[in-house]
Structures are given as C-alpha cells and as structure tokens.
Design a protein around this motif. Structure first.
Motif, PDB file in Angstrom:
ATOM      1  N   SER A  16       0.832  -1.208   0.000  1.00  0.00           N
ATOM      2  CA  SER A  16       0.000   0.000   0.000  1.00  0.00           C
ATOM      3  C   SER A  16       0.862   1.252   0.000  1.00  0.00           C
ATOM      4  N   ALA A  43      -4.559   0.598  -3.671  1.00  0.00           N
ATOM      5  CA  ALA A  43      -4.005   0.666  -2.311  1.00  0.00           C
ATOM      6  C   ALA A  43      -5.126   0.633  -1.277  1.00  0.00           C
ATOM      7  N   GLY A  47      -5.636  -2.402   1.272  1.00  0.00           N
ATOM      8  CA  GLY A  47      -5.505  -2.036   2.681  1.00  0.00           C
ATOM      9  C   GLY A  47      -6.735  -2.321   3.504  1.00  0.00           C
ATOM     10  N   ALA A  87      -6.965   5.805   0.733  1.00  0.00           N
ATOM     11  CA  ALA A  87      -5.680   5.092   0.686  1.00  0.00           C
ATOM     12  C   ALA A  87      -4.810   5.444   1.887  1.00  0.00           C
TER      13      ALA A  87
END
Length: 635
Positions: A16, A43, A47, A87
């Motif tokens: 990430s 990402a 995540g 993100a």
C-alpha cells in the motif's frame, strides 16, 4: 483465505505504501491522474481487506470494533471518490497496527527474556555411570545430573557433589553469584559460573520454580484490571455511539465526507491500548527486579495500601540467632571462650549454635560428666574445672555470685530483647552474652522509603516476647508492635485494621502466616521462590530480599499514574480532533488518522517507560545482602 489475508497484513501495508508513493509520483512527475487514481484505489482496496475481515470477525461475536469504523469510513471515501483519503487512512491504520504490535512486543520483553533462559538439555547419569546429554523434558525426578561451568541448571535440585558459584538472577533478580556446596538447593534457569557439580532432580519441567515464575508472569500479563474492564465496557458502547453520531451528522448536514471523517477521528484505539500496555510493562519491570505481581488487580489494590503489617522473624530480621552483646568478667578471655565452646559443642540448642558461631576457631578440650539441666542450661567438667553455661536460674542453682555490675548488665541485656547465656567457671561468673535475631541490613532505610511512598502505619506482629518485639519496633521506627501473637490472633488483628477502613498488606514467609497472607488485602511473601510462597500470596519478593518491597509499591503507584496519563492522552486527543473538525477548516480524514495513530504510539511509549522504572535511594551493599541471605538460609 481470511486467515491468509490477515496473516499478510504487514506485507499488504508495504505494498500500500509503495502504491501511494507511485500514485503521487504519477500525478506530480508524470502528470497522470489515471495512474494517481488507480494506484490509490488499489491501495485502498488492498488495505481495507484485512481491516474489513477483522471487523467482520468481531461483528460475528457481537463486538463493534474500531475496525468497523475504519472499514465504513474507507468504503464511504471510495464511494465519494476521495481516493487520497481512503488510501492514506488504510495505510496509516495498518502501519499503526504494525508499530503498535512491535512496540507491545518490547513491553513483553521480560517474559521473553525469561523463556529464553529455559534450559533445553541436561547431562544425565546413565546406568553405566556415564553422563549423556538428553532433552530436558526427558529428565525425571530423582535423576542424577551433571552441571559444568557456564551451563544452565536444568531442574530444581539438591547438590550431591561439588561446589561453585551460581548466578540466580533469573530467579531472584540479584546479580551477585551465590555460593553452593553439598546439600545446597539449586534452581532451574540459574547459571553455574564456576565449578562443577552433580545434582539430584527434585522438581522438573513446569513444576520447577523457574517454570512457575514464567507461568505466573504470563498469567499476570494476560489478566485484566478493573480499569481495563471499564475500558472494555466503555469501548463496547462508545464505538456504536460514534457510528450513531456519524449517521446523525450526515442526516442533518448531508455532508457524507464530514460524517465519514467523524468515524475516523472517533476511533478509541489509544484508549483501548493505553491501560493494558501500562500493566504489561509494570509486571515486566517487576519480573526483572525479582518482584512477582500476580496480575493487574494486584497492581490496582497494592497502590492503595496505607498499612503494612510485618511478621518479625525472617521478614524484618534475618531469622538467625547471633551474639549481639557480650561482657567478660576478669582476665584470660581466650581460655574462657575455649572452655565455653567445648561445653556448647555438647548441646544442639539454637543458643549454643549462636555461641559457637561467634567463637569460631578455638582450642577445644575434652568434656566430662556432662549434665543437661532442663530449662536452665548445661553443666560439665573440663580440664578439672566445673563449667556452668545457661540462664540466671542455672546460676542460682550453682550458687554463682553476681555483683551489682553483673546484675545491671543482665537487666540491660534483657531490656534489649536478648536471650541470656551466662558462663561460670568454678562458681565465678566469667562471661555474659546476649543473643538475639539480627535486623536485616538496610531494612530501616527501606521502611523509610515505604513511608515516603505514603504508607501511614507500619505494624509488627510476632510470636516472640513483647520486649524483643518492642526493641525491633524502636530501632526501626514502627508505628505499632505486638508480641505473643499466634497465627489466628494475627489474622484477627488484620480484620480489626480492615474494619477501621485501612487497606492492609501483610508481609510474611508464606508458610506459617498463610492465613494472614490470604486475609490481607495484599499478601506479600518473603521467599526464595518456594511453591507455598508463590501459591498463597499476591506478591512474591524473590530470595527474601526486603529491599524489593519499596520497589514493588513504588512500581504499582507509577503504573497507576501511567494508566491515568494514557487515559487522559487518549480522551484528550479524540476531543481535540473532533473539536478541530467542527470548528476549524484544516482538519481532514488523513490528518485525523495520522494524529490518531500517533496517539496510540505515544501511549505505548509512555507505558514502556515503566520498563526502566527504578525506585531511587541508597541501596544496601551487595556483600551485606548476601551475608544476610546466607544467614537466613542457614537458619
């Protein structure tokens, strides 16, 4: 699949981070919004996966966790196409979790260090008389084992042959090596620094003192205090409340980003982790310093103690009789000591042993016509002289004259709490010795430290005569002193103190005083790691080292302060974040999550300070403590 994803959480965090960096590189260096958006979307999805799985697992057991708040917030941010926020929030949450776990592992370093000291092998004597290396789990009670220089003692046992110095710091916390000879007790996990010895295995595996210590510390670190249980209950209702607040904000403002940001900023992570990390670090510090605290509840109760009750023998005193005062009448002192020692060798009375220990090496003579006078002493013929050794009653029976000075000396010795040993040769008084148990070196300074820590009442209860107990109390500055007390009377006295509203700790030897240890708010055992001491008390001071008591009390108070600091930090950060969101324009989801994770690390690092806690003040010289410990063991 779920377990695999959660297990790869650290790798997902790294990926990430790389995607976020690549996305910002694409936007500012390559001027490509496509690279920027897709990198951040990927990402975010990567995540949020382990976070969502943890949220689902918690929800299955009807727990609304922090992971649920973050999951909803990230999904919401993706829906409104705020990819940058989604993100960064997932990365910060995962990275914070990684740092949190890594830092927490350091607070458990005490138990880790202990487990690393567990011996893995042993040299066992086989049927042919040779010693062969076997796994320590294969050792049985009664086996004969060989321990060489530098090796770990594999079991609790008794020395059968050889001698040497053993480092018992893993058991007692004391770094000064202890001399071991035949019939000495040795403990698993200690290290033979020099010499070679054969030992008989008395306790093996989890039954060893070392095994019990590890088990006790592990249980203590996993236990929960009243404060932790309150935090658990608080979080149970707090997290749904934040969810409801976010929904209300959205209904009234129709600002989904504001509602999602409230979910992120309201995460109570620092509040949940702050109290446990303090307790774990405090218990770990105690383990390193030879203080075993039986769980978080003990820390909470011990810090409130305002009255400490002591047993005398073996607690305030070394538990071994010594010649404390002596006076000789006339000349030829060496001859008198030689005759006295010759007679005392005929007796196994504790007072006789104390006299012999005081005299040491001398010229012994043949003793004839020995007569033991019940309740008085001993009379014998030595080198043509009639020697009488005993108390005043024996002197009366032997018609030994005592002038005014001798009578005053006798009265003074008695008032000082001594047991008297008078020696007469051919009807003439030649020596007067006062024998009593000696106060532990450094106890007076340690008691002053307890007073400085807020203990108001220091009480001694003993089965000894009142004069002896009063003498100890005067010398140590105790609040109260009571003699001629049986175990049930000690328990009754503790109940009386508790009825007055006092929080009472009782310090005893863990065996004879077990009723009082169990009845007191905090039972503190002075012991060298005996099974009884570990089982019956709330706190164990290893190796009967009294100096660890003020450290233990100071540590519990420091731990309680640390918990309050962490709670204040956690609540304060949440309030500041929410206020900044409502009354300023600079606060957003990413900044809030960054501050949130930083607060978690702050409370963990604050808790870790307890690992370095040490109560200041002058310490007793190691050689003095070692001498006192040897005397106590000899008793």
């Amino acid at each position: 699949m779920q377990r695999y994803i959660v297990g790869k959480k650290n790798q997902i965090t790294l990926i990430s981070a790389l995607l976020i960096v690549f996305g910002f590189f694409g936007r500012f260096a390559l001027e490509s919004l496509v690279i920027f958006n897709w990198s951040l979307v990927i990402a975010s999805i990567l995540g949020v996966a382990p976070i969502a799985i943890q949220a689902y697992q918690a929800f299955k057991v009807r727990v609304i966790s922090i992971d649920i708040l973050v999951t909803i917030a990230v999904i919401g941010a993706l829906m409104i196409q705020n990819y940058e926020e989604s993100a960064i929030v997932t990365f910060l949450f995962l990275f914070g979790s990684y740092l949190e776990q890594r830092t927490l592992n350091k607070t458990r370093s005490a138990i880790k260090e202990l487990t690393e000291l567990v011996p893995e092998s042993a040299l066992k004597q086989m049927e042919n008389g040779n010693f062969e290396e076997i796994d320590v789990d294969e050792v049985d009670e009664g086996d004969i084992l060989l321990v060489k220089t530098g090796a770990k003692v594999p079991v609790d046992g008794t020395v059968l042959f050889g001698e040497g110095h053993i480092n018992e710091s893993s058991i007692t916390g004391e770094s000064v090596p202890v001399s071991k000879t035949i019939d000495s007790e040795v403990f698993a996990g200690s290290i033979l620094e020099n010499g070679t010895m054969q030992i008989r295995a008395d306790r093996v595996g989890e039954d060893t003192t070392f095994g019990k210590i590890i088990e006790l510390v592990e249980e203590a670190q996993d236990s929960k205090s009243e404060a932790e249980r309150f935090i658990d209950r608080f979080s149970k209702y707090y997290t749904p409340a934040v969810l409801i607040l976010g929904v209300i904000v959205w209904l009234f403002s129709r600002d989904i980003e504001l509602a999602i940001t409230i979910l992120v900023l309201g995460c109570p992570g620092a509040l949940v982790i702050g109290v446990p990390v303090s307790n774990v670090a405090g218990i770990g510090n105690g383990a390193r310093h030879g203080v075993l605290l039986k769980g978080s509840e003990v820390i909470n109760d011990f810090r409130k103690v305002d009255t400490i009750v002591f047993d005398k023998t073996g607690t305030l005193t070394v538990g071994n009789l010594e010649v404390a005062e002596k006076i000789f009448y006339g000349k030829n002192t060496e001859e008198v000591l030689g005759l006295l020692a010759s007679v005392e060798r005929e007796s196994d009375h504790p007072l006789a042993n104390a006299v012999l220990q005081y005299i040491g090496e001398t010229n012994f003579s043949t003793v004839k016509e020995t007569e033991v006078v019940k309740g008085g002493g001993i009379v014998a013929k030595v080198n043509g002289h009639r020697i009488a050794v005993g108390n005043e009653a024996l002197m009366e029976k032997e018609n030994v004259a005592r002038n005014e000075k001798a009578k005053k000396d006798i009265k003074r010795f008695e008032s000082n709490g001594n047991s008297l040993v008078l020696t007469a040769i051919d009807g003439q008084l030649k020596a007067l010795m006062g024998i009593r148990d000696q106060i532990r070196p450094g106890v007076k300074q340690d008691l002053q430290k307890l007073k400085n820590l807020g203990v108001k009442n220091l009480v001694v209860l003993s089965g000894d005569n009142q004069g002896t107990v009063d003498l100890v109390a005067r010398e140590l500055g105790l609040t109260e002193a009571h003699g001629h007390m049986l175990p049930d009377e000690k328990s009754a006295y503790i109940e009386k103190l508790q009825a007055k509203g006092q929080i009472v700790a009782f310090v005893g030897d863990g065996v004879n005083d077990s009723p009082s240890l169990a009845l007191a708010d905090i039972g503190i055992a002075m012991g060298s790691g005996t099974d009884v001491a570990i089982e019956t008390s709330d706190v164990v001071l290893m190796n009967a080292d009294f100096s660890r008591l003020p450290h233990a009390l100071g540590l519990t108070k420091a731990t309680a302060r640390n918990m309050k600091q962490n709670i204040s930090i956690a609540i304060g950060v949440v309030l500041v974040l929410l206020a900044s969101l409502l009354f300023s324009k600079w606060m957003n989801m990413s900044i809030g999550m960054l501050v949130h994770e930083a607060s978690i690390l702050i409370v963990i690092l604050n808790g870790m300070r307890l690992l370095r806690y040490h109560l200041g003040g002058k310490r007793v010289k190691p050689e003095e403590r070692v001498k006192a410990e040897k005397l106590a063991k000899a008793a």
